[in-house]
Structures are given as structure tokens and as C-alpha cells.
Design a protein around this motif. Structure first.
Motif, short mmCIF file in Angstrom:
data_model
loop_
_atom_site.label_atom_id
_atom_site.label_comp_id
_atom_site.label_asym_id
_atom_site.label_seq_id
_atom_site.Cartn_x
_atom_site.Cartn_y
_atom_site.Cartn_z
N ILE A 61 41.44 -62.43 -15.16
CA ILE A 61 41.98 -61.31 -15.94
C ILE A 61 41.06 -60.10 -15.78
O ILE A 61 39.84 -60.23 -15.82
N PHE A 62 41.69 -58.95 -15.58
CA PHE A 62 40.96 -57.68 -15.51
C PHE A 62 41.34 -56.84 -16.72
O PHE A 62 42.53 -56.60 -16.96
N TYR A 63 40.34 -56.44 -17.49
CA TYR A 63 40.56 -55.46 -18.55
C TYR A 63 40.06 -54.13 -17.98
O TYR A 63 38.87 -54.00 -17.70
N ILE A 64 41.01 -53.21 -17.80
CA ILE A 64 40.70 -51.96 -17.10
C ILE A 64 40.67 -50.82 -18.12
O ILE A 64 41.66 -50.58 -18.82
N MET A 65 39.54 -50.14 -18.23
CA MET A 65 39.43 -49.02 -19.15
C MET A 65 39.27 -47.73 -18.35
O MET A 65 38.29 -47.56 -17.63
N ARG A 66 40.25 -46.84 -18.47
CA ARG A 66 40.21 -45.56 -17.73
C ARG A 66 39.00 -44.77 -18.19
O ARG A 66 38.43 -43.98 -17.46
N THR A 67 38.61 -44.93 -19.45
CA THR A 67 37.41 -44.30 -19.99
C THR A 67 36.77 -45.26 -20.98
O THR A 67 37.49 -46.05 -21.60
N THR A 68 35.45 -45.21 -21.08
CA THR A 68 34.79 -46.06 -22.08
C THR A 68 34.52 -45.25 -23.35
O THR A 68 33.85 -45.72 -24.26
N LYS A 69 35.07 -44.04 -23.40
CA LYS A 69 34.82 -43.13 -24.53
C LYS A 69 35.20 -43.77 -25.86
O LYS A 69 34.58 -43.58 -26.88
N TYR A 70 36.28 -44.56 -25.86
CA TYR A 70 36.78 -45.15 -27.12
C TYR A 70 36.37 -46.62 -27.22
O TYR A 70 36.96 -47.37 -27.97
N SER A 71 35.38 -47.00 -26.44
CA SER A 71 35.01 -48.42 -26.41
C SER A 71 33.53 -48.58 -26.69
O SER A 71 32.75 -47.65 -26.55
N GLU A 72 33.19 -49.79 -27.05
CA GLU A 72 31.81 -50.11 -27.43
C GLU A 72 31.53 -51.56 -27.03
O GLU A 72 32.48 -52.35 -26.93
N ARG A 73 30.29 -51.84 -26.76
CA ARG A 73 29.92 -53.20 -26.35
C ARG A 73 28.85 -53.70 -27.31
O ARG A 73 27.82 -53.05 -27.47
N GLN A 74 29.09 -54.81 -27.98
CA GLN A 74 28.10 -55.37 -28.90
C GLN A 74 27.77 -56.79 -28.46
O GLN A 74 28.63 -57.50 -27.96
N ILE A 75 26.52 -57.18 -28.67
CA ILE A 75 26.12 -58.51 -28.21
C ILE A 75 25.38 -59.26 -29.31
O ILE A 75 24.60 -58.67 -30.06
N LEU A 76 25.68 -60.55 -29.43
CA LEU A 76 24.93 -61.45 -30.30
C LEU A 76 24.15 -62.40 -29.39
O LEU A 76 24.68 -62.86 -28.39
N GLY A 77 22.88 -62.66 -29.76
CA GLY A 77 22.09 -63.58 -28.96
C GLY A 77 21.50 -62.87 -27.77
O GLY A 77 21.19 -61.68 -27.81
N VAL A 78 21.38 -63.60 -26.67
CA VAL A 78 20.63 -63.10 -25.51
C VAL A 78 21.56 -62.41 -24.51
O VAL A 78 22.72 -62.77 -24.37
N GLU A 79 21.00 -61.40 -23.81
CA GLU A 79 21.70 -60.73 -22.71
C GLU A 79 21.39 -61.54 -21.45
O GLU A 79 20.27 -61.53 -20.95
N LYS A 80 22.38 -62.31 -20.94
CA LYS A 80 22.10 -63.24 -19.85
C LYS A 80 22.03 -62.54 -18.50
O LYS A 80 21.23 -62.87 -17.65
N GLY A 81 22.96 -61.60 -18.31
CA GLY A 81 23.00 -60.96 -16.99
C GLY A 81 22.70 -59.49 -17.12
O GLY A 81 22.00 -59.06 -18.03
N GLY A 82 23.29 -58.73 -16.23
CA GLY A 82 23.12 -57.28 -16.23
C GLY A 82 24.10 -56.66 -17.21
O GLY A 82 24.83 -57.35 -17.89
N LYS A 83 24.07 -55.33 -17.24
CA LYS A 83 25.02 -54.59 -18.07
C LYS A 83 25.51 -53.47 -17.17
O LYS A 83 24.72 -52.70 -16.67
N GLY A 84 26.79 -53.46 -16.90
CA GLY A 84 27.31 -52.52 -15.91
C GLY A 84 27.29 -51.09 -16.41
O GLY A 84 28.33 -50.47 -16.50
N ASN A 85 26.19 -50.56 -16.86
CA ASN A 85 25.98 -49.21 -17.43
C ASN A 85 27.14 -48.79 -18.33
O ASN A 85 27.68 -47.70 -18.23
N PHE A 86 27.52 -49.73 -19.22
CA PHE A 86 28.52 -49.46 -20.26
C PHE A 86 27.91 -48.42 -21.20
O PHE A 86 26.77 -48.55 -21.62
N LEU A 87 28.63 -47.35 -21.51
CA LEU A 87 28.04 -46.27 -22.37
C LEU A 87 27.68 -46.88 -23.71
O LEU A 87 28.46 -47.66 -24.23
#
Lengths: 87, 87
Positions: A61-87
Motif C-alpha cells: 500500500i502506498f499512502y501518497i501525500m501531495r504535501t506534508t503541510k497538513y500532516s505530522e509524524r509522531q513516534i512512540l518508543g525507538v526510531e528503528k530506521g531513518g526518517k525520510g525528512n518528514f517536516l
């Protein structure tokens, strides 16, 4: 555009799907990649994956966001991999 | 708001995390849930998960979209679970 790719594929195809995904996106955690990508490169990623997965058994599944302006990324626990420069 | 929850947790905690997640979101595929949720319920989901996961070993990521107007969902292969009425 920003894309999150999640996949649930049979064990024997996991490495191949991950290898293809990592050419285009950043590995984040088990079965999840994300990152900025162009329309053209997303189409190329999808056609490579189509040649590799089983249409009846596997799911990507692909979740495609034309802009990340209205989006946010939150994490619980450890960051296992990279972070694709999500704003 | 629309939320995608992905988790990568130790085997012995997978069922518990899934059980908690399913109270709030729709199971989509292995380690992925999604759906419409209020701010208050998201906070409750996060606090339940915090009591259950290992902060050092486990990882739960929430992609939060205030609107799905600029987003799209595409799938290759089979739809394994539900679809959280993503537009």
C-alpha cells in the motif's frame, strides 16, 4: 510528493521487495518505508514491485501525500530506521 | 483527522498492541492500522500503547493527516484488511 509504503508479502519475497523499495525510499521500520519521491519514480517503483510480488497473496500500500503541510509524524518508543525528512 | 499507525514490536507484545490498536483503528495489513480518529481518542490510544510497549525495543509510528484532501491511497496486490474509509 511524500510517500509511505507498507508491505505485507510472503517471507520468500520480503528481501526482494525491501531491496527494490530501498532504491527509492528510506527504510523506517519492519515493512515500512517512506520519503520524498517524484511521480515518475513512484511509477517505476510500482512497476518493479509488480514484477516481483504475487498479486493474489501479497499486499503493498502506498499512502501518497501531495504535501506534508497538513500532516505530522509522531513516534512512540525507538526510531528503528531513518526518517525520510518528514517536516 | 486521519491516522496511519505502523508498529514494529517484539513478538510477545504484537497481539497486545494489535488488540489495543483495533479498538481505535481499522486493521489493514500486517503491522498497519488506519482510520478516522479524534485528537482525544488518539491521545488515549497512545497512552494505552505506552503502558504496553518497551520504549527501548519497540517502535510505533503515527502518520497524522489533518485532512486527506491532498492524499491518496494506492494498492498493489490484494487488500488484506479493511480500508478506513480513506477518500
Amino acid at each position: 510528493m511524500y510517500v509511505i509504503m507498507v508491505y505485507d508479502v510472503e517471507e520468500k519475497r520480503v528481501n526482494k521487495v525491501l531491496k527494490i523499495g530501498r532504491k527509492y525510499l528510506t527504510w523506517v521500520q519492519n515493512s515500512v518505508l517512506e520519503g520524498e519521491i517524484t511521480e515518475a519514480r513512484l511509477e517505476r517503483l510500482k512497476s518493479e514491485l509488480k514484477r516481483c510480488i504475487s498479486e493474489e497473496k501479497d499486499s503493498v500500500i502506498f499512502y501518497i501525500m501531495r504535501t506534508t503541510k497538513y500532516s505530522e509524524r509522531q513516534i512512540l518508543g525507538v526510531e528503528k530506521g531513518g526518517k525520510g525528512n518528514f517536516l
